[in-house]
Design a protein around this motif. Structure first.
Motif, mmCIF file in Angstrom:
data_model
loop_
_atom_site.group_PDB
_atom_site.id
_atom_site.type_symbol
_atom_site.label_atom_id
_atom_site.label_comp_id
_atom_site.label_asym_id
_atom_site.label_seq_id
_atom_site.Cartn_x
_atom_site.Cartn_y
_atom_site.Cartn_z
ATOM 1 N N MET A 1 0.821 -1.211 0.000
ATOM 2 C CA MET A 1 0.000 0.000 0.000
ATOM 3 C C MET A 1 0.855 1.262 0.000
ATOM 4 N N THR A 2 0.358 2.284 -0.691
ATOM 5 C CA THR A 2 0.974 3.603 -0.632
ATOM 6 C C THR A 2 0.585 4.267 0.692
ATOM 7 N N ASP A 3 1.192 5.397 1.000
ATOM 8 C CA ASP A 3 0.865 6.103 2.234
ATOM 9 C C ASP A 3 -0.606 6.496 2.267
ATOM 10 N N ALA A 4 -1.147 6.941 1.127
ATOM 11 C CA ALA A 4 -2.548 7.345 1.069
ATOM 12 C C ALA A 4 -3.467 6.143 1.295
ATOM 13 N N GLU A 5 -3.111 5.003 0.693
ATOM 14 C CA GLU A 5 -3.926 3.801 0.873
ATOM 15 C C GLU A 5 -3.845 3.298 2.313
ATOM 16 N N LEU A 6 -2.680 3.419 2.909
ATOM 17 C CA LEU A 6 -2.512 2.981 4.299
ATOM 18 C C LEU A 6 -3.321 3.868 5.244
ATOM 19 N N ARG B 1 -10.464 13.442 14.146
ATOM 20 C CA ARG B 1 -9.774 14.695 13.816
ATOM 21 C C ARG B 1 -8.654 14.456 12.815
ATOM 22 N N ILE B 2 -7.879 13.389 13.026
ATOM 23 C CA ILE B 2 -6.756 13.099 12.123
ATOM 24 C C ILE B 2 -7.246 12.818 10.713
ATOM 25 N N HIS B 3 -8.355 12.100 10.602
ATOM 26 C CA HIS B 3 -8.873 11.735 9.277
ATOM 27 C C HIS B 3 -9.818 12.796 8.703
ATOM 28 N N GLY B 4 -10.007 13.887 9.418
ATOM 29 C CA GLY B 4 -10.838 14.965 8.900
ATOM 30 C C GLY B 4 -12.308 14.608 8.803
ATOM 31 N N ILE B 5 -12.778 13.789 9.742
ATOM 32 C CA ILE B 5 -14.167 13.349 9.727
ATOM 33 C C ILE B 5 -14.989 14.248 10.652
ATOM 34 N N SER B 6 -16.008 14.896 10.121
ATOM 35 C CA SER B 6 -16.942 15.731 10.883
ATOM 36 C C SER B 6 -16.259 17.005 11.395
ATOM 37 N N ASP B 7 -17.091 17.928 11.860
ATOM 38 C CA ASP B 7 -16.549 19.135 12.475
ATOM 39 C C ASP B 7 -16.448 18.932 13.985
ATOM 40 N N ALA C 1 -14.478 4.795 17.082
ATOM 41 C CA ALA C 1 -14.853 6.123 16.590
ATOM 42 C C ALA C 1 -14.817 6.234 15.071
ATOM 43 N N VAL C 2 -13.850 5.595 14.415
ATOM 44 C CA VAL C 2 -13.719 5.733 12.957
ATOM 45 C C VAL C 2 -14.489 4.643 12.211
ATOM 46 N N ASP C 3 -15.366 3.926 12.917
ATOM 47 C CA ASP C 3 -16.230 2.910 12.328
ATOM 48 C C ASP C 3 -15.417 1.810 11.629
ATOM 49 N N PRO C 4 -14.547 1.107 12.374
ATOM 50 C CA PRO C 4 -13.692 0.082 11.754
ATOM 51 C C PRO C 4 -14.459 -1.210 11.494
ATOM 52 N N LYS D 1 -8.630 3.595 8.935
ATOM 53 C CA LYS D 1 -10.018 3.792 9.336
ATOM 54 C C LYS D 1 -10.772 2.471 9.409
ATOM 55 N N ARG D 2 -10.251 1.448 8.743
ATOM 56 C CA ARG D 2 -10.944 0.161 8.691
ATOM 57 C C ARG D 2 -10.425 -0.830 9.731
ATOM 58 N N ALA D 3 -9.267 -0.554 10.309
ATOM 59 C CA ALA D 3 -8.660 -1.476 11.269
ATOM 60 C C ALA D 3 -8.080 -0.681 12.439
ATOM 61 N N GLN D 4 -8.388 -1.118 13.651
ATOM 62 C CA GLN D 4 -7.958 -0.417 14.857
ATOM 63 C C GLN D 4 -7.375 -1.421 15.860
ATOM 64 N N ILE D 5 -6.882 -0.894 16.979
ATOM 65 C CA ILE D 5 -6.288 -1.741 18.009
ATOM 66 C C ILE D 5 -6.681 -1.222 19.389
ATOM 67 N N VAL D 6 -6.890 -2.150 20.319
ATOM 68 C CA VAL D 6 -7.068 -1.838 21.734
ATOM 69 C C VAL D 6 -5.878 -2.445 22.467
ATOM 70 N N PHE D 7 -5.132 -1.616 23.175
ATOM 71 C CA PHE D 7 -3.884 -2.064 23.778
ATOM 72 C C PHE D 7 -4.114 -2.701 25.152
ATOM 73 N N GLN D 8 -3.074 -3.388 25.616
ATOM 74 C CA GLN D 8 -3.149 -4.130 26.873
ATOM 75 C C GLN D 8 -3.268 -3.214 28.087
ATOM 76 N N ASP D 9 -2.427 -2.201 28.172
ATOM 77 C CA ASP D 9 -2.385 -1.338 29.350
ATOM 78 C C ASP D 9 -3.350 -0.171 29.159
ATOM 79 N N PRO D 10 -4.427 -0.124 29.908
ATOM 80 C CA PRO D 10 -5.421 0.933 29.701
ATOM 81 C C PRO D 10 -5.000 2.302 30.216
ATOM 82 N N PHE D 11 -3.829 2.381 30.844
ATOM 83 C CA PHE D 11 -3.367 3.681 31.320
ATOM 84 C C PHE D 11 -2.314 4.265 30.385
ATOM 85 N N SER D 12 -1.259 3.502 30.102
ATOM 86 C CA SER D 12 -0.179 4.041 29.276
ATOM 87 C C SER D 12 -0.606 4.257 27.826
ATOM 88 N N SER D 13 -1.702 3.621 27.393
ATOM 89 C CA SER D 13 -2.154 3.795 26.013
ATOM 90 C C SER D 13 -3.013 5.044 25.826
#
Length: 362
Positions: A98-103, A136-142, A186-189, A108-120
């Protein structure tokens, strides 16, 4: 357990995620003395030839001892770490090409939930800012719409919308993990890697988070890669399970079948480690492992588990077993899974069998 296994996606269509021959090696930094002496750097083979599929709507559990490469696999699959070799296909598209734009679109389609709920969670950001950071990063909504989305998601994961302006230190561990889950949603993955999402939580809170994840999967049609070392948790939430040992997957299959009849000696040992209640007239049999896990810098030749396996034969030292089919959608990388293999013609390696016998006497 999720009902996803009854859906068409699990039963036979193309997988949402397909991983083939994935490798992730880390260069071992040499000390000044080693470099002066001309020592050669060795690679740490954190993930070494891993292959698996995850069907749309299912939960695949990735289990194994600490340090076996589970978390590295999950992070490499999402390209949070760059793969050394292999192929990762998501919805038929090769992530490594994938190119940077495709990545960026893939994020937006794939996310992660990390082990440590504080440091993450960023301690300088409010719960609302954390949840909407991806938007905000993906420019979704105001800004106003993003804030309303955060309120809705906080409510959906079991928090109060009125807590939107609180900071991470004002929440308990279970509440912080709910914020992490809301951020991922949030990004509907379509796909979420859950990297030991309940291991840092109290048992009572673990059950609440697992039930939440199950409900969210059904509501949003999510697909999970669930990384864990707690087999009881895996049995509760997963449809299938892949067992890792020293950077390799040694057994895969439907979770109920593997728990009922494991095909690999390592899986047997893992299941024996699960606490259980026994009665006086029926004493449980435990498969005890002896010796230390070999170094991923220099893994053993042949089957990587043969140095600790009480059933290892000469063939296990000499060559690495392929993945044998042991049932529908089941496989095990163990010579004993092949009834016609020369494995059965030789006696177990003496020192392994002796160690196992000594453990039984204890």
């Amino acid at each position: 357990m999720s009902d996803a296994s009854e859906g068409a996606g699990v039963s036979g269509s193309d997988p949402l995620l397909s991983v083939e021959g994935l490798r992730k090696y880390y260069a071992d930094d040499l000390s000044l003395i080693d470099r002066v002496l001309g020592a050669e750097a060795e690679s740490v083979k954190a993930v070494d030839g891993v292959s698996f599929d995850v069907a749309e709507g299912e939960t695949l559990g990735l289990v194994g001892e600490s340090g076996c490469g589970k978390s590295t696999t999950g992070e490499t699959v999402l390209r949070l770490r760059e793969a050394t070799e292999g192929r990762i296909a998501f919805d038929g598209e090769d992530l490594l090409e994938m190119t940077d734009a495709e990545l960026t679109e893939f994020r937006k389609r794939a996310q992660i939930v990390f082990q440590d709920p504080f440091s993450s969670l960023d301690p300088r950001m409010t719960a609302g800012d954390i949840v909407t950071e991806g938007l905000r990063i993906h420019g979704i909504s105001d800004r106003a719409e993003r804030r309303e989305t955060a309120r809705d998601l906080l409510d959906r994961v079991g928090l109060s919308a009125d807590q939107i302006d609180r900071y991470p230190h004002e929440f308990s561990g279970g509440q912080r993990q709910r914020i992490g889950i809301a951020r991922a949603l949030a990004v509907d993955p379509e796909f979420i890697v859950l990297d030991e999402p309940v291991s840092a939580l109290d048992v009572s809170v673990q059950a609440q988070i697992l039930n939440l994840l199950d409900d969210l999967q059904e509501e949003f049609g999510l697909t999970y890669l669930f990384i864990a070392h707690n087999l009881s948790v895996v049995r509760h939430i997963c449809d299938r399970v892949a067992v890792m040992y020293l950077g390799e997957i040694v057994e895969t299959g439907p979770v109920d079948e593997i728990f009922a009849d494991p095909a690999h000696p390592y899986t047997e040992a893992l299941l024996s480690s699960v606490p259980r209640v026994t009665t006086e007239d029926r004493e449980a049999e435990f498969a005890t492992l002896h010796g230390d896990v070999p170094s991923p810098r220099n893994p053993p030749a042949g089957c990587r588990f043969h140095t600790r396996c009480p059933e290892a034969r000469a063939a296990c030292r000499e060559s690495s077993p392929p993945a044998y089919d042991v049932g529908e959608r089941r496989s095990a990388t163990c010579f004993r899974a092949d009834a016609g293999h020369s494995y059965w013609e030789s006696e177990p390696i003496e020192e392994n069998a002796r160690s196992a016998g000594e453990g039984a006497d204890d």
